[in-house]
Write a protein that holds these residues in place. Structure first.
Motif, short mmCIF file in Angstrom:
data_model
loop_
_atom_site.label_atom_id
_atom_site.label_comp_id
_atom_site.label_asym_id
_atom_site.label_seq_id
_atom_site.Cartn_x
_atom_site.Cartn_y
_atom_site.Cartn_z
N ASP A 212 46.48 66.06 -24.42
CA ASP A 212 46.33 64.83 -23.64
C ASP A 212 44.99 64.88 -22.89
OD1 ASP A 212 46.93 62.53 -22.24
OD2 ASP A 212 48.47 63.44 -20.97
N LYS A 214 44.10 63.71 -19.21
CA LYS A 214 44.78 63.10 -18.06
C LYS A 214 43.84 62.34 -17.13
CE LYS A 214 49.09 65.44 -17.73
NZ LYS A 214 49.57 66.79 -17.82
N GLY A 226 48.17 58.33 -16.55
CA GLY A 226 49.28 58.67 -17.47
C GLY A 226 48.77 59.37 -18.72
N TYR A 269 59.62 68.45 -23.35
CA TYR A 269 58.16 68.42 -23.27
C TYR A 269 57.77 69.45 -22.22
CZ TYR A 269 53.71 66.14 -21.66
OH TYR A 269 52.43 65.84 -21.27
N ASN A 285 59.10 67.72 -19.01
CA ASN A 285 59.54 66.34 -19.11
C ASN A 285 60.65 66.33 -20.16
OD1 ASN A 285 57.56 65.27 -17.30
ND2 ASN A 285 56.06 65.48 -18.95
N ARG A 287 61.36 63.86 -22.42
CA ARG A 287 61.11 62.69 -23.30
C ARG A 287 59.79 62.91 -24.01
NH1 ARG A 287 56.55 61.71 -20.74
NH2 ARG A 287 56.58 62.04 -18.50
N GLY A 289 55.92 62.46 -24.88
CA GLY A 289 54.73 62.21 -24.06
C GLY A 289 54.04 60.93 -24.51
N PRO A 291 50.10 59.53 -24.13
CA PRO A 291 49.90 59.15 -25.53
C PRO A 291 50.08 60.25 -26.59
CG PRO A 291 47.78 59.64 -24.57
CD PRO A 291 48.81 59.93 -23.52
N GLU A 292 50.66 61.40 -26.26
CA GLU A 292 50.79 62.43 -27.29
C GLU A 292 51.56 61.92 -28.52
OE1 GLU A 292 51.38 62.81 -24.07
OE2 GLU A 292 51.00 64.83 -23.36
N1 GLY Z 1 50.90 62.19 -21.21
C1 GLY Z 1 51.66 62.75 -20.17
C2 GLY Z 1 53.08 62.34 -20.14
O1 GLY Z 1 53.60 61.70 -21.03
O2 GLY Z 1 53.76 62.70 -19.18
#
Ligand code: GLY
Ligand code: AMP
Length: 426
Positions: A212, A214, A226, A269, A285, A287, A289, A291-292
């Motif tokens: 990413d 950031k 984000g 994540y 996280n 869920r 990511g 824009p991953e």
């Molecule tokens: N790209 C970071 C996130 O989805 O939290």
């Protein structure tokens, strides 16, 4: 099959686009969706956190599988509600979503399971947090416990900065109840990497790596966002590093959650710091990511519906993931002012300019207005291209980015540069 996707960003457009490729899928609904998603799915005006209305909709339409994009509905317990009604849904339940909902829970879990992470302390009141600072060493990191839209982490170089952070989070309550507790932790150094795994509670797959970007400006300057772009694969995660990440972090996390009675299903994540002592967990996280996801899904060859159903049914061990070896780059076009206050309702031109089949323009913050597409969010579009090499993917993506116009459109020029400048990017 009938599928419901929940959310409205570039991540959800990429999910809908990938789900559409499955021969098993007859109909896709998206709640609430955006202008790009509307060309692939029927958008329904239910907010992504209105979990009871979403469950009622899924029941009424006899949805076969629901896929949740953002964290808020997961943390609010959407999976528990759907499961109680006998509806299939891809993602962790409320107990497992604690891994994102509470940094204090996560730190204690990591500590219990001996999974590498920064040394930390948890505080429930500002007075004891301030007292701790009297004897602390700097820099250190102050984190609001709960969800703060990615803004609840403050890297403090000085005592004054840390005092201010505690005051903002715990006394002024800038993140509301997310700041009832704080975690204060050691500041780690090294390159960062995000690793995404899909689990069925017991078995898991690690997805292809992505990096990413950031910060808002080129060269990683300016405030956090984000995410302003991504590329896949990420050469910083060498095969040796990946095997450490799996054996020291992902595997013990999945096993630990299961042993503690909260088997983790869905996307885990892991935000990691690759320190000289090895990978350490910064955060989890629960869920995909963003824009991953936009950079990874174009490389996935396996039917994503098969993967998600296997996660829901506890059968991931029966699958093998297949990947396109071609690299992928994704550039976010944002609206002027983002990540602060930004403009909306700006007409977008040039959306049809992605003529080559290796480029997709995923919509993030867009909506339809008077027959045209206008901006409706901070991150507006996620332009994504595959290439035979990383430089080719990056060149291709900027060719389309340069043709898309709206008033005060803004994007980074250096997405993927780090990958291009290494051997693995060739
Ligand atoms: N790209 C970071 C996130 O989805 O939290
Ligand atoms: P998080 O939301 O916990 O991932 O934190 C957001 C960002 O803050 C991360 O991407 C890192 O750049 C930084 N960060 C978080 N924790 C630490 C830490 N212990 N040491 C250094 N940087 C950190």
């Amino acid at each position: 099959m009938k599928i419901l996707v929940i959310g409205s960003g570039g991540r959800e457009h990429a999910l809908v686009w990938k789900i559409r490729q499955s021969p098993k899928v007859r109909k896709i609904f998206c709640a609430p969706g955006n202008a790009g998603i509307a060309s692939l799915a029927e958008c329904v005006t239910i907010a992504s956190d209105d979990i009871n209305a979403l469950a009622a909709f899924a029941q009424e339409k006899k949805i076969d599988l629901t896929v949740v994009g953002p964290e808020a509905p997961l943390v609010a317990g959407i999976v528990d509600i759907f499961e109680a009604k006998g509806l299939k849904i891809f993602g962790p339940n409320k107990a497992a979503a604690q891994l994102e909902a509470s940094k204090a829970y996560t730190k204690e879990f990591l500590h219990r399971r001996n999974i590498p992470t920064a040394v930390y302390k948890i505080f429930d009141d500002p007075k004891s947090a301030q007292e701790f600072l009297d004897k602390a060493q700097f820099p250190l990191v102050v984190k609001a416990d709960g969800l703060a839209a990615g803004k609840g982490v403050v890297i403090c170089k000085t005592l004054d900065e840390a005092r201010q952070a505690i005051d903002d989070i715990m006394v002024k309550k800038v993140f509301k109840s997310a700041g009832d507790r704080v975690v204060i932790e050691e500041c780690l150094e090294g390159p960062e990497a995000s690793i995404l795994a899909i689990s069925d509670g017991k078995h898991f797959f690690v997805l292809e790596t992505a990096q990413d970007h950031k910060r808002i400006f080129d060269d990683d300057l300016g405030p956090n966002t984000g995410g302003m772009g991504a590329y896949s694969p990420a050469p910083v995660v060498t095969p040796d590093m990946m095997s450490k990440i799996i054996s020291r972090i992902i595997e013990p996390t999945i096993r630990g959650m299961s042993k503690e009675g909260h088997p983790f299903k869905g996307v885990l994540y892991a935000g990691l710091m690759l320190t000289y002592q090895g990978p350490q967990v910064l955060e989890f996280n629960v869920r995909f990511g963003d824009p991953e996801t936009e950079a990874v899904l174009p490389r996935l060859k396996t039917d994503i519906v098969d993967i998600m159903m296997a996660s829901v049914d506890g059968k991931l061990d029966k699958l093998n993931l297949k990947w396109d070896s071609r690299p992928c780059g994704c550039v976010i076009i944002a609206s002027g002012g983002y990540p602060g206050n930004y403009d909306v309702d700006k007409p977008i031109e040039g959306l049809e300019s992605a003529e080559d089949p290796q480029t997709v323009v995923f919509h993030a913050g867009t909506k339809l207005k008077n027959g045209g597409v206008v901006t409706s969010g901070g991150r507006v579009l996620a332009v994504t291209s595959l290439g035979d090499t990383m430089p080719e993917a990056i060149k291709r993506v900027y060719k389309t980015v340069d043709r898309i116009k709206f008033d005060r459109a803004f994007f980074r020029r250096d997405i993927g540069h780090k990958a291009v400048n290494t051997k693995a990017g060739k």
